[in-house]
Design a protein around this motif. Structure first.
Motif, PDB file in Angstrom:
ATOM      1  N   ALA A 258     -43.007  17.932   1.187  1.00  0.00           N
ATOM      2  CA  ALA A 258     -43.313  18.309   2.567  1.00  0.00           C
ATOM      3  C   ALA A 258     -43.658  17.066   3.364  1.00  0.00           C
ATOM      4  O   ALA A 258     -44.065  16.050   2.799  1.00  0.00           O
TER       5      ALA A 258
ATOM      6  N   TYR B 221     -40.255  21.087   4.916  1.00  0.00           N
ATOM      7  CA  TYR B 221     -40.520  21.502   3.545  1.00  0.00           C
ATOM      8  C   TYR B 221     -39.244  21.532   2.714  1.00  0.00           C
ATOM      9  O   TYR B 221     -38.167  21.871   3.212  1.00  0.00           O
TER      10      TYR B 221
ATOM     11  N   LYS C  66     -41.039  26.380   0.479  1.00  0.00           N
ATOM     12  CA  LYS C  66     -41.185  27.083   1.759  1.00  0.00           C
ATOM     13  C   LYS C  66     -41.833  28.446   1.559  1.00  0.00           C
ATOM     14  O   LYS C  66     -41.468  29.186   0.652  1.00  0.00           O
TER      15      LYS C  66
END
Length: 123
Positions: free
Chosen positions: A49, A60, A65
């Motif tokens: 990230a 991300y 995610k």
């Protein structure tokens, strides 16, 4: 020169949560895009990230995610990675990285790296 120190790693069961922190030195922290990368056993280091310096936008890896959230507190020169619903495949050494006014999140764009913090997720 920026020095980065990660903390918050540890051992957690699958489905659990951890929050990693990365404290940065220096007075221009707000001008750095900050990122988290990880290297699992026998694997190459990979992007996790990032959060941009100018608008705080988060990026991300697809695998995290909806489970991980990156954030920053410029007043404290610190970024965080909130990790929820952890899986055994999230086991890795997690590294914090900084890039001066970087608009992307490719590993090669980051100039400064921390020493890493171990995250182990048991099944």
């Amino acid at each position: 020169q920026v020095q980065l120190v990660e903390s918050g790693g540890g051992l957690v069961q699958a489905g659990g949560s951890l929050r990693l922190s990365c404290a940065a030195s220096g007075r221009t922290f707000s001008s750095y895009t900050m990122g988290w990368f990880r290297q699992g056993p026998g694997k190459e280091r990979e992007f996790v990230a990032a959060i941009t310096w100018n608008n705080g936008r988060g990026f991300y890896h697809d695998s995290v995610k909806g489970r991980f959230t990156i954030s920053r507190d410029n007043a404290k020169n610190t970024i965080y990675l909130q990790m929820n619903s952890l899986k055994p495949e999230d086991t890795a050494v997690y590294y914090c990285a900084a890039a001066w006014r970087y608009s992307g999140y490719a590993e090669g764009g980051f100039d400064y790296w921390g020493q890493g913090t171990q995250v182990t997720v048991s099944s």
